[in-house]
Motif scaffolding. Structure first.
Motif, short mmCIF file in Angstrom:
data_model
loop_
_atom_site.label_atom_id
_atom_site.label_comp_id
_atom_site.label_asym_id
_atom_site.label_seq_id
_atom_site.Cartn_x
_atom_site.Cartn_y
_atom_site.Cartn_z
N UNK A 145 11.50 5.67 -9.04
CA UNK A 145 10.33 5.20 -7.83
C UNK A 145 9.05 6.37 -7.71
N UNK A 146 9.61 7.75 -7.74
CA UNK A 146 8.65 8.89 -7.46
C UNK A 146 7.94 8.88 -8.73
N UNK A 147 8.25 8.52 -9.79
CA UNK A 147 7.54 8.74 -11.15
C UNK A 147 6.64 7.53 -11.33
N UNK A 148 6.75 6.34 -10.70
CA UNK A 148 6.26 5.26 -11.04
C UNK A 148 4.56 5.44 -11.30
N UNK A 149 4.33 6.22 -10.20
CA UNK A 149 2.56 6.19 -10.10
C UNK A 149 1.97 5.64 -8.98
N UNK A 150 2.49 4.52 -8.99
CA UNK A 150 1.75 3.62 -7.87
C UNK A 150 2.67 3.62 -6.66
N UNK A 151 2.41 3.08 -5.34
CA UNK A 151 3.04 3.15 -4.30
C UNK A 151 2.59 2.13 -3.27
N UNK A 152 3.70 1.53 -2.39
CA UNK A 152 3.43 0.68 -1.51
C UNK A 152 4.30 0.78 -0.44
N UNK A 153 4.33 0.04 0.53
CA UNK A 153 5.20 0.03 1.58
C UNK A 153 6.50 -0.26 1.10
N UNK A 154 6.73 -1.25 0.23
CA UNK A 154 8.36 -1.44 -0.35
C UNK A 154 8.68 -0.30 -0.95
N UNK A 155 8.13 0.10 -2.08
CA UNK A 155 8.36 1.47 -2.64
C UNK A 155 8.78 2.45 -1.69
N UNK A 156 7.94 3.11 -0.59
CA UNK A 156 8.31 3.86 0.22
C UNK A 156 9.69 3.54 1.05
N UNK A 164 -4.14 12.55 12.40
CA UNK A 164 -5.19 11.96 12.50
C UNK A 164 -4.94 10.48 11.86
N UNK A 165 -5.38 9.56 12.06
CA UNK A 165 -5.25 8.21 11.39
C UNK A 165 -5.40 8.21 10.02
N UNK A 166 -6.45 9.02 9.33
CA UNK A 166 -6.25 9.15 7.96
C UNK A 166 -5.07 9.60 7.32
N UNK A 167 -4.20 10.35 7.98
CA UNK A 167 -2.92 10.82 7.65
C UNK A 167 -1.95 9.71 7.57
N UNK A 168 -2.15 9.09 8.20
CA UNK A 168 -1.09 7.84 8.53
C UNK A 168 -1.43 6.61 7.55
N UNK A 169 -2.63 6.31 6.78
CA UNK A 169 -2.76 5.47 5.63
C UNK A 169 -1.87 5.70 4.78
N UNK A 170 -1.43 4.51 4.09
CA UNK A 170 -0.46 4.26 2.94
C UNK A 170 -1.50 4.71 1.68
N UNK A 171 -1.11 5.75 1.04
CA UNK A 171 -1.75 5.92 -0.22
C UNK A 171 -1.49 4.78 -1.72
N UNK A 172 -2.29 4.77 -2.50
CA UNK A 172 -1.97 4.08 -3.60
C UNK A 172 -1.14 4.43 -4.68
N UNK A 173 -1.26 5.93 -4.64
CA UNK A 173 -0.13 6.52 -5.57
C UNK A 173 0.76 7.01 -4.97
N UNK A 174 1.83 7.76 -5.79
CA UNK A 174 2.82 8.47 -4.98
C UNK A 174 2.37 9.82 -4.55
N UNK A 175 2.99 9.67 -3.09
CA UNK A 175 2.29 10.97 -2.38
C UNK A 175 2.75 12.16 -2.68
N UNK A 176 2.09 13.18 -2.67
CA UNK A 176 2.48 14.84 -2.91
C UNK A 176 4.06 14.98 -2.21
#
Length: 252
Positions: free
Chosen positions: A132-143, A194-206
């Motif tokens: 999952x971590x190496x897919x590259x993309x990210x979503x609520x389901x993957x998280x 901050x709100x920006x830190x709570x946004x779901x990224x499109x790629x795997x978070x660091x």
């Protein structure tokens, strides 16, 4: 060792759990509390919860007793059970304690010894979360799936200690969600970042990449029989969440 499937993720069978209904109700109530779906100070009535969750009152009462022991709800003779208000300081304190306890669990698991089956299952869980971590993309389901494998990874280590007192102590430190990024899904933490830190990224978070690397390191140390190294690696792994929250909270 394997259990039922939850959201596409194979759940770990836990012999310390009692009735399946109680475990399901406990999981649902815990999630509702830590996500703020049930607000702090709310009185928890067995009858109302039984109706809401469409179960009998017996698993509700059992779950409330466990949640009280974990510190998520408070009990008094006059008011019964109420949801405890958790502060950010409580979260930091719980992470500090959890780091020590989980490090101890990691060391004890090596000292007690892993069976080939248990070690193979731990490696399989790590491989699934790595995929999952190496897919590259990210979503609520993957998280959610990654955090479910994360929960299983930790829970298996706890089980291998064969130490029920330690496992109970670890459960009492669960003051933030284990099924998603606590910065995003914990109201207590979200109120301080901050709100920006709570946004779901499109790629795997660091932080997911870093935590996954921790799992690989811990697995390697367990395989090598390095009890003290595994203890240090696990403690550092748990504290990573606190470090991240502290860093994000200063971005305001």
């Amino acid at each position: 060792m394997a259990g039922k499937t939850m959201g596409g993720v194979e759940a770990l069978a836990d012999p310390q759990n009692t009735e399946p209904a109680t475990h399901t109700v406990l999981t649902r109530l815990r999630e509702m509390i830590v996500t703020g779906a049930i607000a702090p100070g709310t009185r928890l009535r067995a009858e109302g919860l039984a109706t809401q969750l469409e179960v009998s009152r017996t698993p509700i009462r059992s779950a409330l007793a466990v949640l009280s022991a974990e510190g998520l709800v408070l009990y008094s003779v006059n008011r019964g059970y109420t949801v405890r208000a958790v502060t950010l300081g409580d979260v930091y304190d719980s992470i500090d304690v959890r780091a020590s306890l989980e490090g101890l669990a990691c060391r004890l698991s090596v000292d007690r010894g892993w069976t080939d089956e248990e070690l193979a299952y731990l490696a399989d869980v790590a491989a699934r979360s790595q995929a999952i971590a190496t897919r590259g993309d990210w979503s609520e389901a993957l998280e959610r799936d990654w955090y479910e494998y994360n929960r299983i990874f930790h829970r298996l280590i706890h089980q291998v200690t064969r130490n029920h007192a330690l496992r109970s102590a670890i459960r009492m430190t669960l003051l933030y969600p284990l099924f998603g990024d606590p910065v995003r899904v914990s109201p207590t933490i979200a109120a301080h970042v901050p709100a920006r830190a709570r946004q779901l990224p499109a790629t795997t978070p660091p932080h997911i990449v870093e935590m996954q690397a921790d799992h690989e390191k811990i697995l390697a140390l367990i395989r090598a029989g390095d009890a003290q190294g595994a203890e240090r690696a696990m403690s550092d792994h748990v504290l990573r969440t606190k470090t991240r929250i502290l860093a994000i909270a200063t971005l305001r």
